[in-house]
Enzyme design. Sequence first.
Site, PDB file in Angstrom:
ATOM      1  N   ASP A 218       0.854  -1.186   0.000  1.00 20.12           N
ATOM      2  CA  ASP A 218       0.000   0.000   0.000  1.00 20.12           C
ATOM      3  C   ASP A 218       0.889   1.235   0.000  1.00 20.12           C
ATOM      4  O   ASP A 218       1.132   1.849   1.039  1.00 20.12           O
ATOM      5  CB  ASP A 218      -0.927  -0.023   1.221  1.00 20.12           C
ATOM      6  CG  ASP A 218      -1.907   1.137   1.248  1.00 20.12           C
ATOM      7  OD1 ASP A 218      -1.958   1.903   0.255  1.00 20.12           O
ATOM      8  OD2 ASP A 218      -2.620   1.286   2.255  1.00 20.12           O
ATOM      9  N   PHE A 219       1.380   1.596  -1.178  1.00 20.69           N
ATOM     10  CA  PHE A 219       2.181   2.802  -1.347  1.00 20.69           C
ATOM     11  C   PHE A 219       1.251   3.894  -1.860  1.00 20.69           C
ATOM     12  O   PHE A 219       0.654   3.745  -2.932  1.00 20.69           O
ATOM     13  CB  PHE A 219       3.320   2.590  -2.359  1.00 20.69           C
ATOM     14  CG  PHE A 219       4.395   1.640  -1.911  1.00 20.69           C
ATOM     15  CD1 PHE A 219       4.615   1.375  -0.571  1.00 20.69           C
ATOM     16  CD2 PHE A 219       5.204   1.016  -2.857  1.00 20.69           C
ATOM     17  CE1 PHE A 219       5.626   0.508  -0.164  1.00 20.69           C
ATOM     18  CE2 PHE A 219       6.223   0.141  -2.461  1.00 20.69           C
ATOM     19  CZ  PHE A 219       6.425  -0.115  -1.117  1.00 20.69           C
ATOM     20  N   GLU A 220       1.130   4.992  -1.121  1.00 16.79           N
ATOM     21  CA  GLU A 220       0.219   6.058  -1.507  1.00 16.79           C
ATOM     22  C   GLU A 220       0.966   7.352  -1.785  1.00 16.79           C
ATOM     23  O   GLU A 220       2.064   7.568  -1.293  1.00 16.79           O
ATOM     24  CB  GLU A 220      -0.840   6.262  -0.419  1.00 16.79           C
ATOM     25  CG  GLU A 220      -1.633   4.977  -0.159  1.00 16.79           C
ATOM     26  CD  GLU A 220      -2.813   5.179   0.773  1.00 16.79           C
ATOM     27  OE1 GLU A 220      -3.157   6.338   1.072  1.00 16.79           O
ATOM     28  OE2 GLU A 220      -3.394   4.159   1.202  1.00 16.79           O
ATOM     29  N   MET A 221       0.340   8.196  -2.595  1.00 15.22           N
ATOM     30  CA  MET A 221       0.946   9.468  -3.016  1.00 15.22           C
ATOM     31  C   MET A 221       2.307   9.226  -3.667  1.00 15.22           C
ATOM     32  O   MET A 221       3.278   9.957  -3.441  1.00 15.22           O
ATOM     33  CB  MET A 221       1.073  10.432  -1.827  1.00 15.22           C
ATOM     34  CG  MET A 221      -0.238  10.703  -1.116  1.00 15.22           C
ATOM     35  SD  MET A 221      -1.596  11.228  -2.218  1.00 15.22           S
ATOM     36  CE  MET A 221      -1.012  12.818  -2.759  1.00 15.22           C
TER      37      MET A 221
END
Length: 243
Positions: free
Chosen positions: A41-44
Amino acid sequence: KQTGAAAPVHTMLSSAALRRTAIDNVEAYIKKYGLDGVNIDFEMVPAGDRDNLSAFMKELYGRLKPQGYIVSIDVFPKTDENNDVSVAYDYGQLALYADRIVIMTYDNHGVWSGPGPIADINWVEKNLQYALRFIPKHKLYLGVAGYGYDWSSKGVESLEYKAIMDLVKKYGSTVQWDEASKSPHFSYTGPDGVNHTVWFENNRSVGYKLDLVRKYDIAGAALWKLGKEDPAYWQTVKEKFAF
């Protein structure tokens, strides 16, 4: 925590050596705790790291899949490739290197916007349709929310379902239903005279999302996050998915 000019996720993804170290650590963690696999879950993620993210997933999948582990990833929703916050997720490439892909179809409105639906059903469906152009339906999971946001002049606060119902009771509010977005909402005035608007997800609204899971025959749904939701969700899940 982000410090300096470059986001930590960029620093890691843009370095083959750091990607390898990260994968080493993930593999060690899975084995230490006897887990079935990993969810990324890698965001931005910066738009410029689109190929780097795909490379990371290819390398991770190549390491873990032959050992029988499950590899999954969460992706931002989108309907085109023009929004910087979602460009980094190359749906077609990621589908090659993941067993499961969760599309985070929530936060249609949030801390960066004015009040509105957490997951407008029309917005959710358009994002799902776009994802299905690139991701096999047997790998795709629809993200559903269990929370809401409270907007006021003091800012925006994320609240779990129970806290939201406590507000309804405390201030004698009447929950309204927005038919267009299939979403509940209400307003109240705090003891300091500040007006608040709350939009959230409940058992009724999540039912429409689960109908999309069946309509498009995708793999299933994924909740963010366990414990925040209306307890009645689980009866609806049983009914919609005929457990």
